[in-house]
Design an enzyme around this catalytic site. Structure first.
Site, PDB file in Angstrom:
ATOM      1  N   GLY A   1       0.859  -1.203   0.000  1.00 30.75           N
ATOM      2  CA  GLY A   1       0.000   0.000   0.000  1.00 30.75           C
ATOM      3  C   GLY A   1       0.885   1.238   0.000  1.00 30.75           C
ATOM      4  O   GLY A   1       0.589   2.229   0.665  1.00 30.75           O
ATOM      5  N   GLY A   2       1.959   1.176  -0.761  1.00 32.22           N
ATOM      6  CA  GLY A   2       3.000   2.220  -0.717  1.00 32.22           C
ATOM      7  C   GLY A   2       2.692   3.445  -1.548  1.00 32.22           C
ATOM      8  O   GLY A   2       3.529   4.328  -1.684  1.00 32.22           O
TER       9      GLY A   2
ATOM     10  N   HIS B   1      -4.330   2.201  10.041  1.00 29.69           N
ATOM     11  CA  HIS B   1      -5.265   3.193  10.605  1.00 29.69           C
ATOM     12  C   HIS B   1      -6.489   3.411   9.699  1.00 29.69           C
ATOM     13  O   HIS B   1      -7.445   4.053  10.107  1.00 29.69           O
ATOM     14  CB  HIS B   1      -4.558   4.520  10.924  1.00 29.69           C
ATOM     15  CG  HIS B   1      -4.277   5.411   9.748  1.00 29.69           C
ATOM     16  ND1 HIS B   1      -3.933   6.734   9.886  1.00 29.69           N
ATOM     17  CD2 HIS B   1      -4.283   5.173   8.409  1.00 29.69           C
ATOM     18  CE1 HIS B   1      -3.747   7.266   8.691  1.00 29.69           C
ATOM     19  NE2 HIS B   1      -3.949   6.349   7.787  1.00 29.69           N
TER      20      HIS B   1
ATOM     21  N   ASP C   1       0.589  -1.689  -4.602  1.00 30.79           N
ATOM     22  CA  ASP C   1      -0.631  -0.920  -4.343  1.00 30.79           C
ATOM     23  C   ASP C   1      -1.684  -1.411  -5.330  1.00 30.79           C
ATOM     24  O   ASP C   1      -1.439  -2.329  -6.136  1.00 30.79           O
ATOM     25  CB  ASP C   1      -0.392   0.598  -4.472  1.00 30.79           C
ATOM     26  CG  ASP C   1      -1.328   1.396  -3.551  1.00 30.79           C
ATOM     27  OD1 ASP C   1      -2.562   1.319  -3.772  1.00 30.79           O
ATOM     28  OD2 ASP C   1      -0.852   2.078  -2.621  1.00 30.79           O
TER      29      ASP C   1
HETATM   30  C1  LIG Z   1      -3.486   6.173   3.457  1.00 28.52           C
HETATM   31  S1  LIG Z   1      -2.724   5.614   2.014  1.00 28.52           S
HETATM   32  C2  LIG Z   1      -1.072   5.335   2.524  1.00 28.52           C
HETATM   33  C3  LIG Z   1      -0.089   5.386   1.404  1.00 28.52           C
HETATM   34  C4  LIG Z   1       1.364   5.304   1.789  1.00 28.52           C
HETATM   35  N1  LIG Z   1       1.685   4.075   2.455  1.00 28.52           N
HETATM   36  C5  LIG Z   1       1.733   6.501   2.620  1.00 28.52           C
HETATM   37  O1  LIG Z   1       1.908   6.385   3.827  1.00 28.52           O
HETATM   38  O2  LIG Z   1       1.830   7.596   2.075  1.00 28.52           O
HETATM   39  C6  LIG Z   1      -3.371   3.991   1.841  1.00 28.52           C
HETATM   40  C7  LIG Z   1      -2.894   3.265   0.605  1.00 28.52           C
HETATM   41  O3  LIG Z   1      -3.469   1.952   0.624  1.00 28.52           O
HETATM   42  C8  LIG Z   1      -3.835   1.631  -0.699  1.00 28.52           C
HETATM   43  N2  LIG Z   1      -4.865   0.585  -0.645  1.00 28.52           N
HETATM   44  C9  LIG Z   1      -6.157   0.686  -0.259  1.00 28.52           C
HETATM   45  N3  LIG Z   1      -6.774  -0.502  -0.332  1.00 28.52           N
HETATM   46  C10 LIG Z   1      -5.847  -1.385  -0.765  1.00 28.52           C
HETATM   47  C11 LIG Z   1      -5.871  -2.789  -1.020  1.00 28.52           C
HETATM   48  N4  LIG Z   1      -6.987  -3.496  -0.840  1.00 28.52           N
HETATM   49  N5  LIG Z   1      -4.731  -3.368  -1.421  1.00 28.52           N
HETATM   50  C12 LIG Z   1      -3.587  -2.639  -1.605  1.00 28.52           C
HETATM   51  N6  LIG Z   1      -3.506  -1.307  -1.376  1.00 28.52           N
HETATM   52  C13 LIG Z   1      -4.618  -0.694  -0.968  1.00 28.52           C
HETATM   53  C14 LIG Z   1      -4.333   2.940  -1.267  1.00 28.52           C
HETATM   54  O4  LIG Z   1      -4.363   2.938  -2.673  1.00 28.52           O
HETATM   55  C15 LIG Z   1      -3.337   3.923  -0.684  1.00 28.52           C
HETATM   56  O5  LIG Z   1      -2.244   4.135  -1.526  1.00 28.52           O
END
Ligand SMILES: C[S@@+](CC[C@H](N)C(=O)[O-])C[C@H]1O[C@@H](n2cnc3c(N)ncnc32)[C@H](O)[C@@H]1O
Length: 463
Positions: free
Chosen positions: A284-285, A357, A309
């Protein structure tokens, strides 16, 4: 003397001056004159003395983040103590709501870009209105408000220049963040009262029934809404970049000593297919800002770096991400839904920042279970980069985010006790340490698979 780390995010002293009578001691709910008296007069002189006791003049605020945040926190406390309830009320409900919406007008009409031209030289409202095709009278009224709130500087009658804040509004991280909050987040927060009333004031605990789904009248989760249009994806990604800026690097000595904790125990033996083993997977980067931070801190790191992601996010990751790294390697981009089996097995490090979170406990257990299955016991580490809310005196950066996680996802920020309950009792992981720069705003919870207990013992129900 510079403030200590404990003093950074809040005042450690109760600055009440004993001989100043506190207004609360003679409180009469029928006496509305209280609204025009300072909110906490008893703290004022103590706060002034506290601020005066440091040699602020010796500090370079452009580089000393801790000192800057400490002075800000004291200054905010002083303003809050000096303001009257009436002034606080009008600032909250009138001035700050007007800020939000007029700033977005300025972003969407290129007002701030126009103001920044010619090195931000002063420009008249008439000139600016013509440049952005805007009603000059309305623009004058908006500029007057933004200047009164210190967001731009009035240099003469009808004449303004930008400051560092309004110049920053021309950058995509800030501009996108304002649009993201206006379009996606505020409709959720503004429905909190109604939603809670219908639920007899019980916490939301699911991603499918919370103030976000209620406010938007949608069955989509926030991430589904974000992925549904290119504009939403863009402003969400902008906000993630803005939010992450200005924090000390997560993998630096002052936060998490990655060289000692990860790189030194890395096993470089090639995998059976001859490929390089993986040092770090950012799950989820987003568009890779944390991996870029890692590379800048540890340019000669061994092993592969993988960015995972959702497809809509990986598709817009900047091409520069995959160009060769200082050590001749490149970041591998991988579409991955973290509710499905983790495709990278036996990596040295699985890293998640701002993921847990976003999800209620039951969903966190599902995500963690997939990662745990891929971890090599005794070797793989899981790093969770999140707030670790202090039990006392949490900062506003923590408390507002906790409430937004509640309205957007039915989720939460967590204290160390809550992390232990989720990770150790809920998932059979063992916390090896909790690292961080202090103040609780960001922390790194480092875990490995608990060897003695295979699975967690807690049950989490619900979506
Ligand atoms: C709050 S952001 C955090 C992004 C990054 N890690 C940061 O701290 O800046 C949450 C991330 O989780 C990804 N995400 C949401 N649901 C997901 C899933 N089911 N599988 C993989 N990534 C996911 C989103 O696309 C987003 O980039």
């Amino acid at each position: 003397m510079a403030p200590s780390i404990q003093e950074i995010y809040h005042d450690t002293v109760d600055h009440t001056t004993p001989n100043v009578k506190r207004s609360s001691s003679s409180f009469d709910p029928n006496d509305i004159s209280i609204n025009a008296r300072p909110c906490d007069l008893g703290r004022v002189s103590g706060l002034i003395d506290d601020i005066a006791s440091y040699n602020w003049g010796d500090i370079d605020f452009s580089t000393d983040r801790n000192a800057r945040i400490s002075l800000l926190s004291k200054a905010r406390s002083l303003v809050a103590a000096l303001e009257t309830p009436r002034e606080t009320l009008l600032r909250h409900i009138g001035a700050e709501t007007s800020n939000l919406y007029t700033i977005v007008i300025g972003i969407e009409t290129n007002l701030f870009r126009e103001m920044a031209k010619d090195n931000g030289s002063p420009k008249t409202a008439t000139h600016l209105a013509e440049a952005i095709s805007f009603d000059p009278d309305l623009l004058r009224r908006i500029l007057r408000h933004l200047a009164s709130m210190n967001h731009i500087i009035q240099t003469g009658e009808d004449e303004y220049r930008p400051n560092n804040f309004s110049k920053a509004l021309t950058t995509s991280p800030l501009a996108g963040s304002y649009q993201f909050y206006r379009d996606i987040c505020i409709p959720a927060m503004s429905n909190l009262n109604k939603w809670l009333k219908t639920k007899s004031y019980q916490s939301p605990t699911t991603v499918i029934d919370n103030p976000f789904t209620f406010g938007h009248q949608t069955s989509q989760t926030l991430f589904e809404m974000v992925a549904s249009t290119a504009k939403n994806t863009e402003i969400f990604n902008d906000h993630m970049v803005a939010y992450c800026q200005g924090h000390p690097a997560w993998c630096s000595e002052s936060v998490y000593p990655a060289a000692d904790r990860l790189i030194s125990g890395f096993d470089p033996t090639p995998l059976p297919d001859g490929s390089d083993p993986v040092l770090l997977v950012d799950i989820g980067g987003n568009v890779g800002h944390d991996l870029q931070t890692f590379i800048s801190q540890h340019p000669s790191h061994p092993g592969r770096l993988v960015l995972q992601d959702l497809p809509s996010v990986i598709a817009v990751a900047p091409p520069s991400l995959t160009s060769p790294l200082p050590n001749g390697k490149h970041i591998q981009l991988q579409e991955h839904d973290f509710f499905t089996p983790q495709p990278v097995v036996g990596a040295r490090t699985y890293y998640m920042h701002h993921i847990m979170h976003d999800w209620p406990d039951a969903k966190c257990v599902s995500i963690l279970t997939q990662i745990k299955k891929a971890m090599k016991p005794g070797y793989s580490r899981l790093l969770i980069n999140e707030q670790v809310i202090p039990e006392k005196k949490a900062s506003w950066e923590t408390t507002y985010l906790d409430l937004y996680m509640m309205v957007l996802f039915g989720a939460r920020e967590r204290t160390e006790k809550e992390w232990r309950r989720l990770l150790e009792d809920g998932c059979g992981l063992k916390i090896l340490g909790v690292y961080g720069p202090g103040g609780g705003v960001e922390g790194i919870v480092e875990c490995e698979v608990a060897l003695e207990e295979g699975e967690g013992s807690m049950r989490y129900d619900g979506y």
